[in-house]
Write an enzyme that holds these catalytic residues in place. Structure first.
Site, mmCIF file in Angstrom:
data_model
loop_
_atom_site.group_PDB
_atom_site.id
_atom_site.type_symbol
_atom_site.label_atom_id
_atom_site.label_comp_id
_atom_site.label_asym_id
_atom_site.label_seq_id
_atom_site.Cartn_x
_atom_site.Cartn_y
_atom_site.Cartn_z
ATOM 1 N N HIS A 105 -78.234 -10.963 -0.042
ATOM 2 C CA HIS A 105 -77.470 -10.652 -1.245
ATOM 3 C C HIS A 105 -78.346 -10.026 -2.332
ATOM 4 O O HIS A 105 -77.845 -9.316 -3.209
ATOM 5 C CB HIS A 105 -76.798 -11.914 -1.778
ATOM 6 C CG HIS A 105 -75.681 -12.390 -0.908
ATOM 7 N ND1 HIS A 105 -74.950 -13.516 -1.179
ATOM 8 C CD2 HIS A 105 -75.160 -11.879 0.243
ATOM 9 C CE1 HIS A 105 -74.028 -13.688 -0.240
ATOM 10 N NE2 HIS A 105 -74.150 -12.709 0.636
ATOM 11 N N LYS B 197 -61.348 -10.572 7.717
ATOM 12 C CA LYS B 197 -61.955 -9.984 8.910
ATOM 13 C C LYS B 197 -62.847 -11.003 9.622
ATOM 14 O O LYS B 197 -62.756 -11.177 10.852
ATOM 15 C CB LYS B 197 -62.764 -8.747 8.527
ATOM 16 C CG LYS B 197 -63.445 -8.062 9.711
ATOM 17 C CD LYS B 197 -64.260 -6.859 9.280
ATOM 18 C CE LYS B 197 -63.371 -5.687 8.955
ATOM 19 N NZ LYS B 197 -64.150 -4.439 8.742
ATOM 20 N N ASP B 198 -63.707 -11.680 8.872
ATOM 21 C CA ASP B 198 -64.573 -12.700 9.465
ATOM 22 C C ASP B 198 -63.766 -13.862 10.029
ATOM 23 O O ASP B 198 -64.081 -14.396 11.100
ATOM 24 C CB ASP B 198 -65.559 -13.221 8.424
ATOM 25 C CG ASP B 198 -66.613 -12.187 8.058
ATOM 26 O OD1 ASP B 198 -66.715 -11.164 8.766
ATOM 27 O OD2 ASP B 198 -67.326 -12.391 7.058
#
Length: 371
Positions: A192, A219-220
């Protein structure tokens, strides 16, 4: 705490071009969480004793449906984690993610720790294959010049693999799981901080962005549900598919199995290890391969370069070949092919990492489009 969660998960700006190959990190984290929870449950029932461990593990299957499910999910979870690891690292190599030093270095340490953790867990059932796998691997330590004998006694706790070794392995297996969890948080921090790469090679990775939630959480989540469905199907249809026949034979120091081999995710390294006649030579070859695999460089060439793709996919095929050869009996021509494939994959990795490289001092800005 809530603000930290929102900044790193919910409101995180993420490049919209990320494909399903970028779901690997979340999948590994999810399965790692499942492994820790199931491992804690099993550790409450396991007895680290060379006379009782094998029977204790077999009793897991008849204790109750819940314990049976936890044990087999723990077994299959390792398999899924390493499949995801190979896909995740393959994608990182393909798109030159190793140029992001913090993310790559911590991620590679995670891979090494996961291999150690998986091998320690493989020893705990104390069946024939686990006992002799521990004996073979620790004998490699004993062959190291100067410090080999001291290192061997420190790891094994004596002159051979015994009950003392099993107790140490169990303790290390439990503790190392939480060390891996800590490194996963550090890996996420560096990711990150620097931003993820992307298939469009947009500089900085934060152009054309969307918020992580809800585009990527869905999506995950979809991929995770698919993987859990596949894992559940294997549990119901063929729970023992990844287990060797020797897994149902208690460890016997007086009876050597006809063919000693590790789990499938170690087979490529095992093929390298025994492709050289000297134990020290095989260990050096494996260490050189891991060093070249880790080596971070700054690539000037785009990942879609035809030459780089030839080198990458040839290396991939050689790794699959070595995994197959690691399961074969150590005889001609398998050993000779293993030797050629081992040196070939090291050469190709050096070619892949070094051929399209620019200096750190003057090439950072030019190479950013290839990250």
């Amino acid at each position: 705490m809530l603000s930290l969660f929102r900044n790193n998960v919910v409101d995180l700006p993420t490049n919209v071009s990320l494909s399903y190959f970028w779901c690997g990190g979340f999948m590994i984290s999810a399965f790692l969480f499942v492994q820790i929870v199931s491992g804690v449950v099993l550790s409450l029932l396991y007895v680290a004793d060379s006379c009782l461990s094998f029977g204790c593990v077999l009793d897991f299957t008849s204790e109750s449906l819940f314990v049976w499910f936890v044990r087999y999910f723990h077994i299959w979870g390792v398999t899924f984690i390493f499949v995801l690891f190979f896909v995740h690292m393959g994608r990182s190599l393909y798109y030159s993610s190793y140029s992001k030093l913090g993310v790559w270095n911590v991620g590679f340490i995670l891979y090494l720790l996961m291999m150690v953790e998986a091998f320690l867990g493989y020893i705990l059932p104390w069946h024939q294959m686990s006992y002799w796998a521990a004996t073979v691997l620790t004998s490699v330590l004993n062959s190291i010049p100067l410090v080999g004998g001291v290192l061997y006694k420190f790891v094994v706790g004596g002159f051979s693999v015994t009950n003392v070794t099993l107790v140490r392995v169990f303790s290390a297996h439990v503790c190392l799981a939480f060390v891996i969890l800590g490194f996963s948080v550090i890996h996420l921090f560096y990711l990150h901080k620097s931003g993820s790469n992307n298939p469009l090679f947009v500089p900085g990775g934060y152009s054309d962005v969307v918020l992580f939630h809800s585009f990527f959480t869905f999506k995950d989540g979809f991929v995770l549900l698919c993987l859990l469905f596949v894992c559940g199907a294997f549990l119901l249809v063929s729970p023992d598919f990844v287990l060797d026949v020797e897994s149902y034979i208690e460890a016997d120091a007086m009876v050597t199995p006809v063919s000693i081999k590790p789990e499938w995710y170690f087979l490529a390294f095992y093929a390298m290890l025994r492709s050289v006649e000297s134990k020290v030579g095989g260990l050096i070859l494996v260490l050189v391969f891991l060093f070249v695999l880790w080596l971070p460089t700054l690539n000037e060439s785009c990942s879609y370069s035809v030459c780089r793709q030839y080198v990458f996919w040839t290396s991939f095929c050689l790794f699959i070949l070595l995994s197959y050869l690691g399961a074969c009996h150590p005889e001609f021509p398998y050993v000779m092919i293993s030797k050629v494939a081992s040196f070939g994959i090291v050469f190709l990795l050096v070619l892949f990492k070094v051929l399209w490289v620019v200096p750190y001092s003057g090439g950072v800005s030019r190479s950013s489009s290839g990250v």
